[in-house]
Design an enzyme around this catalytic site. Sequence first.
Site, PDB file in Angstrom:
ATOM      1  N   ASN A   1       0.547   4.388  10.652  1.00 32.78           N
ATOM      2  CA  ASN A   1       0.326   5.451   9.663  1.00 32.78           C
ATOM      3  C   ASN A   1      -0.970   5.257   8.888  1.00 32.78           C
ATOM      4  OD1 ASN A   1       2.759   6.421  10.438  1.00 32.78           O
ATOM      5  ND2 ASN A   1       3.776   6.231   8.461  1.00 32.78           N
ATOM      6  N   ILE A   2      -1.564   6.368   8.524  1.00 32.90           N
ATOM      7  CA  ILE A   2      -2.874   6.288   7.847  1.00 32.90           C
ATOM      8  C   ILE A   2      -2.797   5.455   6.568  1.00 32.90           C
ATOM      9  CG2 ILE A   2      -2.605   8.450   6.529  1.00 32.90           C
ATOM     10  CD1 ILE A   2      -5.637   8.937   7.308  1.00 32.90           C
ATOM     11  N   LYS A   3      -1.637   5.520   5.883  1.00 32.65           N
ATOM     12  CA  LYS A   3      -1.544   4.779   4.613  1.00 32.65           C
ATOM     13  C   LYS A   3      -1.565   3.265   4.834  1.00 32.65           C
ATOM     14  CE  LYS A   3       3.440   5.044   4.365  1.00 32.65           C
ATOM     15  NZ  LYS A   3       4.509   5.947   4.080  1.00 32.65           N
ATOM     16  N   GLY A   4      -1.209   2.811   6.008  1.00 33.78           N
ATOM     17  CA  GLY A   4      -1.415   1.415   6.379  1.00 33.78           C
ATOM     18  C   GLY A   4      -0.530   0.386   5.710  1.00 33.78           C
ATOM     19  N   PHE A   5      -1.068  -0.826   5.545  1.00 36.79           N
ATOM     20  CA  PHE A   5      -0.272  -1.966   5.104  1.00 36.79           C
ATOM     21  C   PHE A   5      -1.205  -3.036   4.539  1.00 36.79           C
ATOM     22  CE2 PHE A   5       1.857  -6.047   6.292  1.00 36.79           C
ATOM     23  CZ  PHE A   5       3.010  -5.883   5.548  1.00 36.79           C
TER      24      PHE A   5
END
Length: 243
Positions: free
Chosen positions: A127-131
């Site tokens: 996902n674009i929001k990432g980690f």
Amino acid sequence: MTERKLVRPYGDTTGDGMVQVSFTLPVPAGKQAEGAAAQLAASMGIDPAMVVHSKAVGADHTFFVIYGPVKHLVDLSAVTVAERDYPLLSPKEVNTGIRRGLRRKMVVLGACVGTDAHTVGIDAILNIKGFAGEKGLEYYREMRVVNLGAQVGVPQLVERAQKEKADAVLISQVVTQKEAHLTTTREVAAAFSEAYPAGRRPLLVVGGPRFDESAAAALGVDRIFGRGTTPGEVASYLAHALV
Ligand code: B12
């Protein structure tokens, strides 16, 4: 020859050998259960073994935490781990590499396969929001990411990989009960080998918190990523392996 470096576990003071372990026994909570836990711990080499916590888990089981010293040593020079053998790249470097090397977008297919419904891990990578402060693969302009979500069957995964002309297939396995993660990974590897001509299958990447990262070859996949993996590590690996 590498110099041997021996260490002992640390509890209260350096070298005291103290460890803490936990387990559950199929014994109702009580004195007998605690005695059984201490006996097991002693046979594991924890001597003297202190039962520092015990709690009933239903009527017939008890959970324990044991604390005590072991005599065992760890030889740091004999430790083997899977080291990262590719450079960490920025998103810009990955994008440039793909544009120059592939001259088209890299197609990345991801899924949580089998009965596993734990999508948070694969979403953290895709996902674009990432980690952990890094953007996920959807952020990379030169990647086309297809996230199939949870409980994807192996035949469905192969079919979709062929349809999308996937360069890399990323699968997540979080549940390890009865070695489900290993069984499913082997099934995925076998299905891709059967569906593609030799040497033509997409890159197979597996991830999950309880994998041994050095077991990729034994499971028939190209790479395994364990707990704490960040999207940047995966993007860098894909660029290294495919471009
Ligand atoms: C959230 C959660 C759930 C949610 C999942 C929601 C969702 N949409 O994902 C719900 C409530 C649905 C759930 C259900 C169940 N769960 Co659950 N769940 C968890 C929990 C608390 C957190 C998992 C998580 O999100 N971690 C955060 C992510 C970011 O970490 P991660 O998955 O490790 O991912 C990282 C790396 O491993 C790696 N990674 C992971 N996948 C991939 C893939 C690739 C390609 C790459 C490169 C990297 C990568 O990168 C990620 C980022 O670093 C864990 C316990 C825990 N604290 O871990 C239990 C846990 C995983 N669940 C467990 C169990 C038993 C279940 C159930 C069977 C419970 C039940 N009896 O119904 C069901 C099974 C459902 C199913 N069919 O799968 C057990 C598994 C035990 C085992 N030995 O297998 C755990 C460990 C809890 C426990 N201690 O008992 N669960």
